[in-house]
Design a protein around this motif. Structure first.
Motif, PDB file in Angstrom:
ATOM      1  N   LEU B  78       0.834  -1.205   0.000  1.00  0.00           N
ATOM      2  CA  LEU B  78       0.000   0.000   0.000  1.00  0.00           C
ATOM      3  C   LEU B  78       0.864   1.249   0.000  1.00  0.00           C
ATOM      4  N   SER B  79       1.902   1.214   0.832  1.00  0.00           N
ATOM      5  CA  SER B  79       2.722   2.422   0.953  1.00  0.00           C
ATOM      6  C   SER B  79       3.507   2.678  -0.331  1.00  0.00           C
ATOM      7  N   ILE B  82       0.640   4.518  -3.335  1.00  0.00           N
ATOM      8  CA  ILE B  82      -0.151   5.709  -3.053  1.00  0.00           C
ATOM      9  C   ILE B  82       0.764   6.925  -3.147  1.00  0.00           C
ATOM     10  N   SER B  92       3.026   4.297 -11.315  1.00  0.00           N
ATOM     11  CA  SER B  92       1.874   5.027 -10.794  1.00  0.00           C
ATOM     12  C   SER B  92       0.641   4.886 -11.677  1.00  0.00           C
ATOM     13  N   TYR B  95      -2.171   1.428 -10.918  1.00  0.00           N
ATOM     14  CA  TYR B  95      -3.066   1.110  -9.812  1.00  0.00           C
ATOM     15  C   TYR B  95      -4.121   2.186  -9.741  1.00  0.00           C
ATOM     16  N   LEU B  97      -7.786   3.484  -7.218  1.00  0.00           N
ATOM     17  CA  LEU B  97      -8.274   3.454  -5.841  1.00  0.00           C
ATOM     18  C   LEU B  97      -8.975   2.142  -5.512  1.00  0.00           C
ATOM     19  N   VAL B 100      -6.409  -0.154  -4.437  1.00  0.00           N
ATOM     20  CA  VAL B 100      -5.966   0.162  -3.074  1.00  0.00           C
ATOM     21  C   VAL B 100      -6.924  -0.454  -2.051  1.00  0.00           C
ATOM     22  N   ILE B 157      -5.367   7.248  -8.487  1.00  0.00           N
ATOM     23  CA  ILE B 157      -5.135   8.201  -7.397  1.00  0.00           C
ATOM     24  C   ILE B 157      -4.228   9.333  -7.830  1.00  0.00           C
ATOM     25  N   LEU B 238      -3.320   9.362   2.667  1.00  0.00           N
ATOM     26  CA  LEU B 238      -4.140   9.295   1.455  1.00  0.00           C
ATOM     27  C   LEU B 238      -5.208  10.380   1.474  1.00  0.00           C
TER      28      LEU B 238
END
Lengths: 665, 317, 219
Positions: B78-79, B82, B92, B95, B97, B100, B157, B238
């Motif tokens: 996750l880290s 985002i 980037s 992915y 949301l 996520v 995102i 986030l």
């Protein structure tokens, strides 16, 4: 069936002995499986040709003397043929293992290849009579599959309910087809769409509703779903895999073919009706699945949920067609097809594992299973993958379809007036369904396969035979393949949407899945790679620090001071879902009996409390049982005319004849 | 350089999350008139747990053994996906949301299955409750995502944050405010804070998250504790970046802007975390069966945000 | 004040207005509900004030100050007197449970959008786009009157209904003329006076304010 086996240990014993010493003849089983395999393989081949080659049609006067047998292929029929054919091929080894180990009625066994054959013919039909003929054949061939336990009260009831719902649906379909073909006699199914719009709207709407009821009853759309949770526990594992993965999808095929394509563009409320029925089915199905504790009932309700999701996608497809948004329509259709394909694979897998459990342990009640991870590793991993997919999570095969559905919803155009409200409502439904399916699948997997065995028989089980595991492994690979590279069925989506909407969807399917006009994309393999990198890092850190720690110890678990924890103290499927049952009690209406036994008359000191709670289908009791009673009442009124008097019968016959003459005149 | 900033971002989250967690405890203590433990207490606890020997509860299987690791790995993943310190991180565009949310759920599920695998009443109870909350959050969280993705026309995102940066006055609209409220409730529920769950509870019957990991010990407990605090920091990060992306680095090419991104993130997260902790002082934990009311409320906020985005004309100042 | 910032503030304020309306459907504490009614009326006052400042209309500003006095101070204070100061201050018996109420309230908002769509389409200005908010507040008030049993909540819902009508008026026009508004205000005030008098009278006789239990009075 299951509960009676538990309550009657002697019957179980004798059943087991019968199983061991009276298996089906080897030659017979091999023949049945070869036959099924041949049918399934040729279905898959035809499917691939149907999708990639230009449409083909042909006819013969062999079977139906008056109308002739008309067959045709186009990408739409190819898709559904592919679902049933490929699932059929992968199920065969499991079928062999299952039949070798379990004794089933001969009719059931013989019905299996016939069932696969008719299932393959339904999407190929090119005229309404041919279609109905095959449809009924398929329905009839599937009845012996449900009637696998004819000596059992609940088995007979399940067969009866299944037969009743099937025939109710067939009746609705028959009338709908009659309306459709009455205005265009002899028109092939593929060509109907251009003609139909000249019919009166009332008639078309009637045909739409009837077709929705008819095909909805096959697809398990609420309130016609009641046969699913009854029929699936009865059918042998591989058969329920086929029924749930492939046959039920044919209901959606019927809806696409007749409610949407044959009846022309249609009114907006048609699309909204589809979405509403889809939403109700999805939520009701998953709610029931989450509170039920029998593995096969749970999977059956989850089938209804997935069909609901597919119906939402199909409804959106219809809506976008009406609004002249061909690109979005193609995306919605693509989402629907992906949901159906994935459902065929993961539900097939889940039902095969349930079949293995049924065959090895004889129990599918989750409250008596547990701890299977240690004794049935292949089945456990298989069910884990099926559950991951069924809960619509990343790395599962259903995620792609659901993601596309969500993308279709969030890219609704702004300028369609209050119809945009469909967006947030449908998204809410899909999201709640996804959340609850996560809970349901964690329950099924965690209670059924983890922990310690809750019954003696679950503890003594073994992994199913190698042939059975072959099927499970094949489906596992298929699921993972679809999850990580849905590009394998890209050609299906492309050909399908080109043939139906005339445009290619703006979906780029591959190992990276994206909507080309927006920058929304997902890339499951990279996600998985990140997981692997992270796992390696943590493993290395643990290895590195291990020397600084004392040796690991084995100790008993915390039991609030109790020394020994018995398997009875674990959470069960019932207790796991209890909070949910309480929250949604208005919809689920659980049956709850509390009996207290008190020492004194004042009920102050309680000796013992009995709490009995069971989920039940509120729609079944509220709608169908009431309907059945009403029918019974009407029928008893008619009985008065049947008093055996010949003169009265003759008089009635004459009267009827006169009425017919007057009406036709 | 872009990979370096990715590694920097992950390391930053790992390093600051025990501190932020401790900061929240400190603020709560101060507000209640106590001194509270030192800010380094969280790090010390992790160190202590790492040095302890493992105890394998008899009867548990591989699901229990693997659950803490999967939970931590999902949090690390996750880290990495985002935008916390920079807008352009490697991968980037791959992915969004929904992904996520899926990864978040995978972590929750791993712990839930681990809890069920212990075959104790507490493990099952915690798993059942945690999964119930997770299932009911799902509509709220997806609805908030829907509301956010309308203005960027994408659920990615990075694109959403970029759209906010290039058109900041969009934030000052009712739909953004509604989505923000909805998301904050989601974060509180997802991170298991008051009023949904009490992370510092010692009473088994009221626990959700802590009941689930009751059997977890030693280094594994360190993993779970670290991952839990990381999840809180990531979720807060986030939310702040979705709504107030000030200071986030546009590119990964200049060292100065990345440092600025790091500083901005730490300040923003500390502020919001502090605010959450301060508000918590005035709240009590809700009864489990009143949790759906709160989540229904957050769902309605998301729903209204979406409807408002469709029906209210776009304001261009 | 520029058009952009006016519209933006207007939206925020009417959003707050709707929020407080919905929150009343959620709160169980009767005093909490009264506080929310107060907040709701203050949002209404701000709505009028904003419109007044924007249109540079002194009468409108005056009207909104009247609203502030009567609806944010007067009516809630009177209603608060209908709540028993000792005893049951919670609204626990509801026809529809809280979670369902919240979801129904959301559905009502969506319904209000569909309902007002033709009206908004007639005159698509930015201000009128928030008409559905006023209408949904109106419908929510009706919903509360139907499903709540405590007399205090019904009074609150009634006051809410009145607030919603005024909000609709602010959205549709520059505000209702002062005379009409003051007439409506007096009506509501009178009604609430009567109801409160009745309620306290009944409370002193039956010690209970639950409508279901009041059935015996009727007999």
């Amino acid at each position: 069936m299951i509960s009676s086996q538990i309550t009657n240990p002697k019957a179980v014993e004798s059943d087991q002995i019968k199983k061991r010493f009276d298996p089906m003849g080897r030659f017979f089983v091999i023949m049945i499986c070869t036959l099924s395999a041949l049918v399934a393989i040729s279905a898959t081949t035809i499917a691939l040709l149907a999708i990639t080659r230009p449409p083909w049609h042909g006819s013969t006067n062999l079977f139906l003397a008056i109308y002739g047998l008309k067959l045709a292929t186009d990408p739409l029929s190819g898709v559904f043929l592919l679902i049933s054919g490929s699932l059929g091929v992968m199920v065969i080894p499991h079928l062999y293992g299952y039949l070798r180990r379990n004794h089933l009625p001969t009719t059931t066994v013989i019905a299996i290849p016939i069932f696969i054959f008719t299932m393959a013919l339904v999407p190929l039909a090119n005229s309404t009579p041919t279609f109905f003929f095959f449809w009924e054949l398929m329905a009839l061939a599937s009845v012996p599959l449900v009637a696998a336990h004819p000596n059992d009260q609940s088995g007979r009831r399940a067969t009866f309910v299944y037969l009743a719902m099937t025939q109710l649906g067939a009746m609705a379909i028959l009338v709908a087809l009659a309306i459709i073909s009455a205005s265009h006699p002899g028109t092939p199914l593929a060509g109907l769409s251009a003609l139909s719009s000249r019919d009166s709207n009332t008639l078309r709407s009637l045909a739409f509703l009837l077709a929705l009821i008819g095909f909805g009853s096959k697809a398990g759309i609420v309130p016609f779903h009641i046969w699913l949770p009854k029929a699936h526990p009865q059918a042998p594992g591989p058969a329920s895999a086929l029924m749930s993965g492939a046959m039920v999808s044919l209901g959606i095929y019927g809806i696409i073919r007749f409610c949407i394509l044959s009846l022309g563009t249609g009114a907006k409320w048609w699309a909204i009706t589809l979405i509403v029925f889809g939403s109700i089915t999805a939520i009701y199905g998953i709610l029931q699945a989450s509170v039920n504790k029998d593995l096969k009932v749970l999977l059956a309700y989850s089938t209804a949920e997935n069909m609901g999701l597919a119906l939402i996608a199909i409804g959106l497809f219809q809506l976008f067609r009406i609004l002249h948004l061909p690109n979005l329509a193609a995306e919605a259709l693509g989402a629907g097809v992906l949901i159906l394909v994935a459902h065929g694979l993961f539900k097939g897998l889940a039902f095969l594992v349930a079949g293995s459990i049924q065959s090895e342990i004889g129990i599918t009640d989750l409250d008596q299973l547990g701890g299977l991870a240690k004794i049935m590793p292949v089945s456990t991993v298989g069910f884990g993958i099926a559950a991951l997919s069924a809960s619509g999570l990343p790395f599962g095969s259903a995620f792609i379809g659901e993601w596309l559905l969500l993308q279709t919803i969030i890219h609704l155009p702004r300028d369609i007036g209050s119809l945009v409200l469909i967006g947030p409502i449908a998204l809410g439904v899909v999201a709640l369904t996804a959340g609850l399916s996560v809970l349901t699948m964690v329950k099924a997997f965690g209670i059924g396969f983890l922990g310690t065995p809750r019954s003696k028989r679950a503890g003594e089980a073994h992994e199913s035979s190698t042939t059975m595991s072959t099927s499970i492994i094949a489906l596992m690979i298929a699921n993972l393949g679809l999850a990580f590279d849905p590009g394998v069925i890209n050609f299906v989506i492309l050909h399908l949407s080109e043939s139906i909407s005339g445009v290619y969807p703006r979906i780029a399917l591959g190992s990276r899945i994206s909507i080309t006009t927006t920058s929304s994309a997902i890339f499951p393999s990279i996600g998985a790679a990140l997981f692997i990198v992270g796992a390696i890092a943590i493993y290395l850190i643990r290895r590195f620090t291990a020397s600084k720690r004392p040796q690991p110890l084995d100790e008993i678990r915390w039991g609030c001071g109790a020394k020994e924890l018995t398997p009875k103290m674990q959470y069960t499927a019932t207790s796991f879902a209890e909070p949910l049952e309480r929250i949604f009690s208005d919809i689920l209406v659980p049956r709850r009996d509390i009996e207290t036994d008190a020492f004194d008359s004042l009920d102050l000191i309680v000796k013992r409390i009995d709490l009995r709670e069971s989920p039940h289908d509120a729609i079944e009791t509220a709608l169908w049982n009431r309907l059945a009673r009403a029918l019974d009442l009407v029928a008893s009124q008619f009985r008065r005319f049947h008093n055996g008097s010949l003169i009265r019968y003759l008089m009635l016959g004459g009267l009827g004849f006169a009425v017919v003459m007057v009406v036709t005149h | 350089m872009s990979y370096l900033s990715l590694i920097l971002q992950i390391t930053l989250i790992v390093v600051i999350s025990p501190l932020i967690g401790q900061l929240m405890i400190k603020i709560k203590s101060k507000a209640e008139g106590r001194r509270g433990p030192s800010l380094l207490q969280g790090v010390r606890e992790l160190g202590k747990l790492l040095k302890k020997g493992e105890i394998n509860p008899i009867g548990t299987g591989s699901a229990f053994a693997l659950a803490p690791a999967i939970y931590l790995v999902s949090t690390l993943v996750l880290s990495a996906i985002i935008p916390l310190i920079a807008l352009k991180l490697p991968g980037s565009s791959n992915y969004d949301l929904f992904w996520v949310v899926g990864i978040l759920l995978i972590g929750t599920i791993a712990l839930g299955l681990g809890g069920l695998d212990t075959a104790t009443a507490f493990g099952g109870m915690g798993a059942s409750r945690e999964l119930m909350v997770a299932a009911l959050i799902e509509p709220s969280i997806l609805m908030a995502i829907y509301a956010l993705s309308i203005r960027a026309n994408s659920s990615n995102i990075f694109k959403i944050v970029h759209a906010t940066l290039s058109n900041p006055q969009q934030i000052a609209s009712p739909q953004s405010a509604l989505a923000l409220i909805g998301l904050v409730i989601v974060v509180v529920a997802e991170a298991g804070r008051i009023p949904i769950d009490n992370p510092s509870t010692h009473l088994e019957l009221t626990m959700i998250h802590e009941a689930m990991v009751l059997e977890v010990n030693g280094p594994k407990l360190a993993m779970v504790k670290l991952a839990s605090s990381m999840r809180l920091v990531i979720l807060i990060g986030l939310v702040v970046n979705l709504f107030f992306p000030i200071g986030i680095s546009y590119s990964t090419s200049s060292v100065g802007s990345i440092i600025l991104g790091i500083v901005a993130l730490v300040i923003k997260v500390s502020l919001l975390a502090g605010l959450l902790a301060f508000v918590e002082v005035f709240l009590a934990k809700l009864r489990l069966f009143r949790v759906p009311e709160l989540l229904a409320g957050s769902f309605v906020f998301g729903f209204l945000a979406v409807t408002a985005s469709y029906f209210l004309p776009v304001i261009k100042a | 004040m520029s058009v952009g910032s006016f519209t933006s503030l207007f939206y925020f304020d009417i959003g707050a207005f709707l929020f407080f309306t919905m929150a009343i459907a959620w709160r169980k504490s009767l005093f909490g509900q009264v506080r929310l009614l107060r907040a709701n009326a203050i949002a209404l006052f701000l709505l009028g004030l904003l419109s007044g400042i924007y249109a540079k209309d002194a009468a409108l500003i005056g009207l909104s100050i009247v609203i502030l006095l009567v609806r944010a101070y007067g009516i809630p204070t009177i209603i608060a007197r209908a709540i028993p100061h000792s005893g049951d201050q919670w609204e626990s018996t509801r026809v529809v449970n809280t979670t369902a109420s919240i979801l129904i309230v959301a559905a009502i908002t969506a319904f209000a959008y569909i309902l007002t769509e033709p009206l908004v389409a007639l005159n698509p200005t930015k201000r009128i786009a928030s008409l559905p908010v006023g209408v949904s507040a109106l419908l929510i008030a009706v919903f509360l009157i139907v499903t709540r049993r405590r007399i205090a909540t019904q009074l609150i819902a009634f006051a809410l209904f009145d607030n919603a009508i005024s909000a609709c008026a602010f959205v549709l026009t520059e505000g209702v003329p002062l005379v009409v508004e003051s007439g409506a205000l007096l009506d509501v005030l009178l009604l609430i006076f009567v109801l409160v008098a009745l309620a306290s009278n009944m409370r002193s006789q039956t010690q209970s304010m639950d409508i279901a239990e009041l059935r015996e009075l009727h007999e």
